[in-house]
Scaffold this motif. Sequence first.
Motif, short mmCIF file in Angstrom:
data_model
loop_
_atom_site.label_atom_id
_atom_site.label_comp_id
_atom_site.label_asym_id
_atom_site.label_seq_id
_atom_site.Cartn_x
_atom_site.Cartn_y
_atom_site.Cartn_z
N PHE A 123 0.88 -1.17 0.00
CA PHE A 123 0.00 0.00 0.00
C PHE A 123 0.91 1.22 0.00
CE2 PHE A 123 -3.40 -2.78 0.56
CZ PHE A 123 -4.61 -2.10 0.51
N ALA A 124 0.68 2.13 -0.94
CA ALA A 124 1.59 3.25 -1.11
C ALA A 124 0.83 4.57 -1.16
CB ALA A 124 2.40 3.07 -2.40
N LEU A 125 1.50 5.65 -0.79
CA LEU A 125 0.95 7.00 -0.93
C LEU A 125 2.10 7.97 -1.09
CD1 LEU A 125 -0.14 8.69 2.38
CD2 LEU A 125 1.12 6.55 2.38
N ARG A 126 1.80 9.15 -1.60
CA ARG A 126 2.78 10.23 -1.73
C ARG A 126 2.20 11.48 -1.09
NH1 ARG A 126 2.94 11.16 -6.83
NH2 ARG A 126 2.85 13.43 -7.16
N LEU A 127 3.01 12.17 -0.32
CA LEU A 127 2.54 13.36 0.39
C LEU A 127 3.63 14.41 0.43
CD1 LEU A 127 3.95 13.24 3.48
CD2 LEU A 127 2.38 11.33 3.66
N THR A 128 3.20 15.65 0.60
CA THR A 128 4.15 16.74 0.83
C THR A 128 3.98 17.21 2.27
OG1 THR A 128 2.59 18.45 0.08
CG2 THR A 128 4.10 17.52 -1.56
N ARG A 129 5.02 17.84 2.78
CA ARG A 129 4.94 18.42 4.12
C ARG A 129 5.42 19.86 4.04
NH1 ARG A 129 3.50 16.38 8.81
NH2 ARG A 129 3.43 14.28 7.98
N SER A 130 4.68 20.77 4.70
CA SER A 130 4.96 22.20 4.63
C SER A 130 5.17 22.77 6.02
CB SER A 130 3.80 22.94 3.95
OG SER A 130 3.56 22.44 2.66
N HIS A 131 5.92 23.86 6.07
CA HIS A 131 6.11 24.62 7.30
C HIS A 131 5.83 26.08 7.00
CE1 HIS A 131 7.68 25.86 11.15
NE2 HIS A 131 8.58 26.63 10.58
N ASP A 132 4.91 26.68 7.74
CA ASP A 132 4.48 28.06 7.49
C ASP A 132 4.04 28.25 6.04
OD1 ASP A 132 4.90 28.84 10.08
OD2 ASP A 132 6.89 29.67 9.74
N GLY A 133 3.35 27.24 5.49
CA GLY A 133 2.80 27.34 4.15
C GLY A 133 3.77 27.06 3.02
N THR A 134 5.02 26.75 3.33
CA THR A 134 6.03 26.49 2.30
C THR A 134 6.36 25.01 2.25
OG1 THR A 134 7.02 28.67 2.61
CG2 THR A 134 8.36 27.01 1.51
N PRO A 135 6.10 24.32 1.12
CA PRO A 135 6.47 22.90 1.01
C PRO A 135 7.99 22.75 1.06
CG PRO A 135 4.94 23.54 -0.74
CD PRO A 135 5.43 24.81 -0.10
N PHE A 136 8.46 21.84 1.90
CA PHE A 136 9.89 21.62 1.99
C PHE A 136 10.26 20.16 1.77
CE2 PHE A 136 8.33 21.00 6.31
CZ PHE A 136 8.99 19.87 6.74
N CYS A 137 9.26 19.28 1.63
CA CYS A 137 9.55 17.85 1.56
C CYS A 137 8.44 17.13 0.82
CB CYS A 137 9.69 17.30 2.98
SG CYS A 137 9.66 15.51 3.13
N VAL A 138 8.80 16.13 0.01
CA VAL A 138 7.83 15.21 -0.58
C VAL A 138 8.28 13.80 -0.20
CG1 VAL A 138 9.07 15.17 -2.80
CG2 VAL A 138 6.69 14.41 -2.68
N THR A 139 7.33 12.97 0.22
CA THR A 139 7.64 11.64 0.73
C THR A 139 6.80 10.58 0.04
OG1 THR A 139 8.21 12.54 2.91
CG2 THR A 139 7.79 10.18 2.79
N ALA A 140 7.46 9.52 -0.42
CA ALA A 140 6.77 8.34 -0.95
C ALA A 140 6.85 7.25 0.11
CB ALA A 140 7.43 7.87 -2.23
N ILE A 141 5.69 6.69 0.48
CA ILE A 141 5.62 5.72 1.57
C ILE A 141 5.08 4.40 1.07
CG2 ILE A 141 4.45 5.20 3.76
CD1 ILE A 141 4.53 8.17 4.39
N CYS A 142 5.70 3.31 1.50
CA CYS A 142 5.22 1.96 1.23
C CYS A 142 4.92 1.26 2.56
CB CYS A 142 6.26 1.14 0.48
SG CYS A 142 6.49 1.61 -1.25
N LEU A 143 3.79 0.58 2.61
CA LEU A 143 3.37 -0.14 3.81
C LEU A 143 3.03 -1.59 3.45
CD1 LEU A 143 0.84 2.53 5.13
CD2 LEU A 143 3.15 2.15 6.01
N PRO A 144 3.26 -2.53 4.36
CA PRO A 144 2.79 -3.89 4.14
C PRO A 144 1.27 -3.89 3.97
CG PRO A 144 4.33 -3.82 5.98
CD PRO A 144 3.99 -2.39 5.63
N PRO A 145 0.71 -4.79 3.13
CA PRO A 145 -0.74 -4.78 2.87
C PRO A 145 -1.61 -4.81 4.12
CG PRO A 145 0.37 -6.16 1.28
CD PRO A 145 1.42 -5.75 2.28
N ALA A 146 -1.24 -5.62 5.12
CA ALA A 146 -2.07 -5.72 6.32
C ALA A 146 -2.18 -4.37 7.03
CB ALA A 146 -1.50 -6.78 7.27
#
Length: 245
Positions: A123-146
């Motif tokens: 199971f995967a998703l992609r997200l950004t993270r911001s500080h004070d409204g400014t994106p500083f990071c994008v993360t791709a996450i993988c999780l075991p199906p369960a």
Amino acid sequence: MPGRGETSYQLVARELRAAIRQGVYADGRALPTEADLAATHRVSRQTIRRAFQDLVAEGLVARVPGRGTFARPGPDGYIRHVGTVDDLMGLSEDTEMRVVEPLARRIDVLGAGRLHLTSDAVFALRLTRSHDGTPFCVTAICLPPAIGRELATVDTLSTAGATSTVTVIGLLDARLGIEIAEAQQSISVELANATHAADLGCAPGHPLLRIDRLYLDTEGNGVELAISHFLPEHYSYRINLRRGA
């Protein structure tokens, strides 16, 4: 209360760090004295002194003899102090997550291999993270199906464009009761591809800080693979290293 494996001085430092980032001690206000903090937290003044030493080393406070301890003016960009897994969970204290690609089942041979799964499905998703409204990071996450199936019911992960202050690693701990015992990490430099550029608002080919983390539970099972790309002009990563006794 202290997090898993967290000492009393680390708890005090973490709470003061969060208060400083939230502006509690802005406009020249002094932090509480060692005596006041010792009484509040029911610890020794030596414990408070040790917490202050960490904050001084991180550049968050300055100690003025005869006057007290004061928060330093905030720098441009985002500074993250990491010493424990609990610090990684604490990203939600002062940043905002936005879902770019919602959590869903996908075939990812490399991600499944890193998690030591018996099939290629994750199971995967992609997200950004911001500080004070400014994106500083994008993360791709993988999780075991369960684990992914359990978290797929969380609206803030399964809806494109959803924003929140949660972290996936925090949800594993709080919602599913999975105890994170270890994080294996590597840091390198990588040039932004078209996807990174669109997510972070930079030009393709822009240098990014790549941080790869594999989280393990108490039995050594991989429970999350997170590959993050940070804009170096908006992010500073600091680690304090100490000699053992």
